[in-house]
Design an enzyme around this catalytic site. Sequence first.
Site, mmCIF file in Angstrom:
data_model
loop_
_atom_site.group_PDB
_atom_site.id
_atom_site.type_symbol
_atom_site.label_atom_id
_atom_site.label_comp_id
_atom_site.label_asym_id
_atom_site.label_seq_id
_atom_site.Cartn_x
_atom_site.Cartn_y
_atom_site.Cartn_z
ATOM 1 N N LYS A 188 -119.962 14.936 64.671
ATOM 2 C CA LYS A 188 -119.417 15.182 63.275
ATOM 3 C C LYS A 188 -120.205 14.659 62.262
ATOM 4 O O LYS A 188 -120.579 13.648 62.074
ATOM 5 C CB LYS A 188 -117.858 14.243 63.338
ATOM 6 N N CYS A 297 -130.400 3.020 54.740
ATOM 7 C CA CYS A 297 -129.653 1.787 54.895
ATOM 8 C C CYS A 297 -130.502 0.572 54.810
ATOM 9 O O CYS A 297 -129.892 -0.477 54.645
ATOM 10 C CB CYS A 297 -128.973 2.121 56.381
ATOM 11 N N GLU A 398 -124.237 -2.958 48.450
ATOM 12 C CA GLU A 398 -125.386 -1.884 48.794
ATOM 13 C C GLU A 398 -124.866 -0.997 47.888
ATOM 14 O O GLU A 398 -124.019 -0.466 47.628
ATOM 15 C CB GLU A 398 -124.792 -1.345 50.205
#
Length: 495
Positions: A188, A297, A398
Amino acid sequence: MSTTTLTLPFLDGRPKQLLIGGEWGPAASGTTFPSIDPSTGAVVAELAEGDAADADRAVAAARAAFEGPWRTTKPAERQALIWALADAVKANFAELRHLEAVDMGLPIGRSPEAGADHAVEVLRYFAGWATKVQGDTLPNSMPWQVFTYTLKEPVGVVAAIIPWNSPINNVLWKLAPVLASGCTMVLKPAEEASLVALRIGELVAEVGIPDGVVNVVTGMGETVGAALTAHPDVDKVAFTGSTAVGQQIARAAAGNLKRVTLELGGKSPDIVLADADLRRAVPGAAMGVFANSGQACCAGTRVFVERPIYDEFVEAASAYARKLKVGNSLDPETRIGPVASSEQLERVVGYLDVGRSEGARAVAGGERLVDGKLADGYFVAPTVLVDVEDEMRVATEEIFGPVACVLPFDTLDEVVTRSNASRFGLAGGVWTRDVSKAHRLAQELRTGTVWVNTYNLFDPVVPFGGYKMSGQGRECGPDALDQYLETKAVWIRTD
Ligand code: NDP
């Protein structure tokens, strides 16, 4: 601006479909959603919007392949198929790069060779493992004659759910160990970046990987993603994405106690000591944050600089940030492309506002870029923030944008404590000429990766993943393969 033009039969104007059991077809609902080029705001393609019914069909196809032809495909045959896929990825790499650029904005000109090499090497590395998955013979202490050994077996049907920030690597880091271990998968991709996954789905079929081994269901996380993670016939979820969704997935997977690996967010420290070679540390630390518009990330977003060189570093990093060419991701000269979507733009600009209201000051960038053609896309200037305090939201959350918080420090003890005072623990950087300080910091940072005098290097043999709320499990290296395998113990009484 000159942009690269490549005619792609793949983008033929027809809606892209789902790959289930080797067949391409529309979503059960018949609905589609657009892929938007973040450099221009133009629609690139329409994509099938799968839902829970499509997820269900894909899981059934993956199960049938796992229990059918794939189970009996010999390791050497799987190895050859993965190797063939590596060749196909290499041959089609320019197209994959183009799709990545128009789908989510990664600049096409960023070290193109290194990119192709990495993608191909990931597949070849795991192809090598396909013939080396083996158990042990165990010397037990039973009173009778008993022979004990272990078998390593594939976990089964894997739901791989990935983000949009690095589509080629996001797909291959999951697909390669799935194939090497003998698992099957339902992939996905993120709604903002599904084209690469669909094109790789075509290549999978072209090289002869049996139908149903790899299924691709595009659609929304809350529908397809949630259906896969809660599905009783999925054995493992391999997820990369935000920490918040990772927590939801861990809860959803508890239903049938699926195996779960999570590669999540970060707020990585990058530490510049006073003895560092600034000719390398300034561009290294700057691109440690600004590469891929900060949508990594592991971005080194908290840049801690030893006080004696703080002002010099800030000035040099700001000058470097101002000089970076920001532009259309298809322009080979572009170093910094757009952020991936209008939502991402809103998020990053929102954080810049939050930073200002908290007292931080932008000495480079600090705003959306809207000059000329940039106004059509989602561009944010590479930003250097000073007057940042450790507790501010810009220093703890973040941002996933091109925003560096540059913070001064005085001692090694202090910088270790401040670096580790984060719920995340994905990566860290150190810039120094002092080998003993380098080793000390490498040991004391509570992060899954530490780069010294470099940043953002990846290799298929080197494990990558996070401590703390940056995740569990590792991508790449033997650790990654293990996470797609179960260990079976076999006891045979022979007396
Ligand atoms: P998200 O967590 O929002 O989405 C990641 C994937 O999960 C997408 O495919 C998304 O689908 C899907 N998803 C969303 N909600 C659910 C749900 N309830 N159940 C199942 N699946 C769901 O992350 P982003 O796409 O915004 O990516 C950015 C994040 O990923 C950052 O936080 C970043 O740190 C992290 N990341 C971590 C990496 C690592 O290796 N540690 C690497 C790259 C990114 P949809 O797109 O349709 O919403």
